[in-house]
Enzyme design. Structure first.
Site, short mmCIF file in Angstrom:
data_model
loop_
_atom_site.label_atom_id
_atom_site.label_comp_id
_atom_site.label_asym_id
_atom_site.label_seq_id
_atom_site.Cartn_x
_atom_site.Cartn_y
_atom_site.Cartn_z
N HIS A 115 3.41 6.80 -6.83
CA HIS A 115 2.67 8.00 -7.21
C HIS A 115 3.60 9.22 -7.17
CE1 HIS A 115 -1.54 10.12 -6.78
NE2 HIS A 115 -0.95 10.39 -7.92
N HIS A 138 1.86 4.56 -2.83
CA HIS A 138 2.02 6.01 -2.65
C HIS A 138 3.38 6.45 -3.19
CE1 HIS A 138 -1.56 6.97 -0.43
NE2 HIS A 138 -1.28 6.19 0.59
N HIS A 179 0.84 -1.20 0.00
CA HIS A 179 0.00 0.00 0.00
C HIS A 179 0.87 1.26 0.00
CE1 HIS A 179 -3.58 2.44 1.26
NE2 HIS A 179 -2.62 3.20 1.78
N GLU A 180 1.79 1.34 0.93
CA GLU A 180 2.63 2.53 1.01
C GLU A 180 3.54 2.64 -0.20
OE1 GLU A 180 1.90 4.75 3.03
OE2 GLU A 180 0.59 3.56 4.33
#
Length: 674
Positions: A479, A476, A472-473
């Site tokens: 991104h 980020h 999940h991180e």
């Protein structure tokens, strides 16, 4: 008097790949550096505001984007260390740093000459020959000034500034209370108390006790990693209850009581919103989100709430039957749910969480994330041992594209330490932008996994949920790393709050895929069990998440001058019919997302983004290849690279050619027909 320019924090970063020189960072340099950097930025703002030439995009909006470079370096470096390596020196100056930054930001928003220029550019934006990303930047800058109180009367500006300063101080105090309360408590165990715990968890607990000079003992902390693991595996119901109560009672009274902070925060947020012309804080907070207003966000949450409750009731009945079959003689309680759900997974799906964790070494999961990004986006990650982090556990990685071109620099910081805030997050030390050349990003990832004893920290074992957190991180981070915009304010994760979790939720899909799990040496029967068990427990997970979201939205729509938040939360949970054996994932006294973060009235963003993620991943599944190169290229170009250079709905439409299908989330959570 020392020349301020000699302060190392004010110097451009000269490490390899433009890395900060953490070895030169001293706590005592931050306040002087901040003072000087704010002074430099004030001079830049005065020069922009005082121009005689008519306001244009270049001499006003773009000039603002270029300003404050030194301040950005100091600010980002400080908050990186404050959250992940908070020394006593850092903790001592947190409140003052926050107050000064808050006051500086408000002063910019209230600079009448500057405001006039921004508003003039905004008024002429459609006739000035600007390209779409420039028009969006003008509009977001204009909205930012309005939200900062630029259009208020002088007396109201003064009150706005006071509110902003107080909210800043309250946020720091809230976070420090949670950190202190978490660090102040430990469950001290002997060998006889370890029944059911996986060996890796016992090793980590023994290492913590030994570090405190208590060899032969075992320390379980209030970090969520310990909390989830202990409640899942410990056969000692009394100890599970002890840990659950300690975890959920943090900052609920006593030395670190956060309820007074919550009450004042809510009142000030409400007053600020009304001052700016909004009916409440929720409408203020969500104006620039994809949802646009709390009614739309609440509508999506309610679509999930009742089906989630019905599924949770089915799960609770099954767990109670299991307790009764063992002649337990007690009713299912919150500290029982994870333990008995694990028994169901073992019995029904042959899924042993400890057996899964045995395959999920931290270093292997990290590498799997890198390999996934390589297959999807052509990225390579190379360890740079010559680039030091802010702690020995922090590793630096050079990120390059498939042609060898520079992408950016990534720091990973995955192991729990007492001086770190709890949870997991991504941050940026430098954002990508291309105003005056190609500036590559520097991003970092932080988690709090319970470390294996040294020297082999990479042997730290992760649960499947912790591995999902790492992915999940990492989403980020991608991104931030793959951003390709011109202006720093539009870079990477600087998007709507309910869009920013989309790339991260999206990335979670790969860690539970057959293709990735097989790479860890997970046997095929265990992969099948993991995949099948994904559908189980969705009632619990949905209620735990959506309950937080609904109460967060509700409390921030209160219009009463004063609200007792403790009573309000209790009444709202009762009105919603929250199953007491589930409860909220985050109790308000330690709900840092909304009281020491950017998620106030926006915790719903996780579910909103998950709806986008579910729809997007279904498109990959439909191709028969979850690494489909054409779809991956479109996701990179239209979602990851676009940042906030356009409306997020435009980005989603550019990726899939249509608006999101909200029912995809119901399918992903296995709630269809619930």
């Amino acid at each position: 008097m020392t020349d301020p320019i000699a302060n190392p924090l004010l110097q451009p970063w000269t490490g390899p790949l433009g890395a900060p020189l953490f070895a030169q960072v001293r706590d005592e340099d931050f306040l002087p550096a901040l003072t000087t950097a704010i002074g430099w930025h004030e001079a830049e703002i005065a020069a922009i505001a005082g121009q005689e030439a008519p306001a244009t995009f270049d001499n006003s909006i773009a000039a603002l984007e270029r300003s404050g470079e030194a301040l950005a370096r100091v600010r980002r470096l400080f908050w990186t260390l404050s959250s992940a390596q908070g020394t006593p020196g850092i903790r001592t100056i947190e409140a003052e740093i926050s107050a000064r930054l808050s006051a500086h930001s408000v002063a910019i928003s209230h600079n009448d000459a500057l405001v006039a220029r921004i508003f003039a550019v905004h008024a002429a934006r459609r006739e000035s020959g600007l390209i779409p990303e420039q028009i969006r930047l003008v509009e977001s800058s204009h909205a930012g000034f309005l939200r900062g109180g630029a259009a208020l009367a002088p007396a109201d500006k003064e009150r706005f500034a006071a509110i902003d300063a107080r909210l800043s101080a309250l946020s720091v105090q809230f976070g420090q209370n949670v950190l202190a309360a978490t660090a102040a408590w430990v469950l001290d165990l002997g060998p006889e108390d370890l029944t059911g715990l996986p060996p890796a968890m016992c090793e980590a607990a023994a290492g913590r006790a030994a570090a405190k000079g208590q060899a032969g003992r075992y320390h379980v902390t209030l970090d969520r990693t310990d909390f989830e693991g202990f409640l899942t595996f410990s056969q000692r119901r009394d100890l599970r209850e002890t840990l659950w109560r300690a975890f959920t009672d943090r900052c609920d009274g006593g030395t670190y009581d956060n309820w007074p902070i919550i009450a004042e925060t809510l009142a000030l947020r409400r007053e600020r919103a009304v001052l700016l012309g909004y009916v409440d804080h929720a409408h203020y907070a969500l104006e620039d989100s994809m949802a646009h207003d709390p009614e739309a966000a609440t509508d999506l949450m309610r679509q999930l709430w009742e089906p989630g409750k019905r599924r949770a009731a089915e799960e609770a009945a099954e767990l109670q039957a299991l307790i009764d079959a063992e002649s337990g003689g007690f009713a299912l309680a919150p500290w029982d749910w994870r333990f008995y759900a694990e028994q169901v997974r073992r019995a029904r799906y042959a899924l042993d969480g400890a057996a899964v964790a045995a395959h999920l070494r931290l270093d292997a999961v990290r590498q799997a994330a890198f390999d996934t990004a390589a297959r999807l986006y052509g990225l390579s990650f190379t360890r740079r041992a010559d680039i030091a982090g802010y702690h020995p556990d922090v590793w630096a990685w050079e990120v390059t594209d498939r042609d060898g071109g520079a992408v950016g620099l990534l720091y990973t910081d995955y192991l729990a330490r007492p001086d770190k805030h709890g949870g997991a997050w991504m941050g940026s030390l430098r954002v990508q932008e291309a105003m005056d050349g190609d500036v590559r990003p520097v991003v970092y990832l932080v988690a709090n996994f319970a470390a294996a004893p040294p020297p082999d920290r990479g042997a730290t074992r992760l649960s499947i949920d912790e591995a999902r957190t790492l992915f999940h991180e990492f989403g980020h981070a991608l991104h931030g790393l793959l951003s390709r915009v011109t202006y720093p304010s539009q870079s990477g994760t600087a998007v709507a709050r309910d869009f920013v979790e989309f790339p991260s939720k999206f990335m979670e899909n790969w860690i539970v895929s057959r293709e990735v799990l097989a790479g860890f040496g997970v046997p095929d029967d265990l992969i099948v069990a993991i995949r099948q068990a994904e559908a189980y427990g969705q009632g619990f997970a949905t209620v735990e998440l959506i309950g937080c979201s609904l109460v967060d939205l509700a409390v921030h729509q209160q219009t009463a001058a004063e609200t007792d938040p403790r009573a309000f939360v209790a009444a709202e949970l009762d009105r919603l019919g929250m199953p007491p054996e589930v409860g909220m994932r985050h109790h308000f006294p330690y709900f840092t997302h909304i009281f020491d973060g950017g998620y106030s009235a926006a915790y719903y963003s996780y579910a909103w983004s998950e709806a986008l993620d579910a729809d997007a991943f279904e498109a990959f599944i439909e191709t028969g290849d979850i690494f489909d190169p054409q779809l991956a290229a479109r996701f990179r170009d239209e979602i990851l690279s676009a940042g906030d250079s356009r409306d997020p709905m435009e980005s989603f439409r550019a990726f899939l050619g249509r608006a999101p299908d909200a029912q995809a989330l119901m399918r992903a959570r296995h709630l269809v027909g619930a």
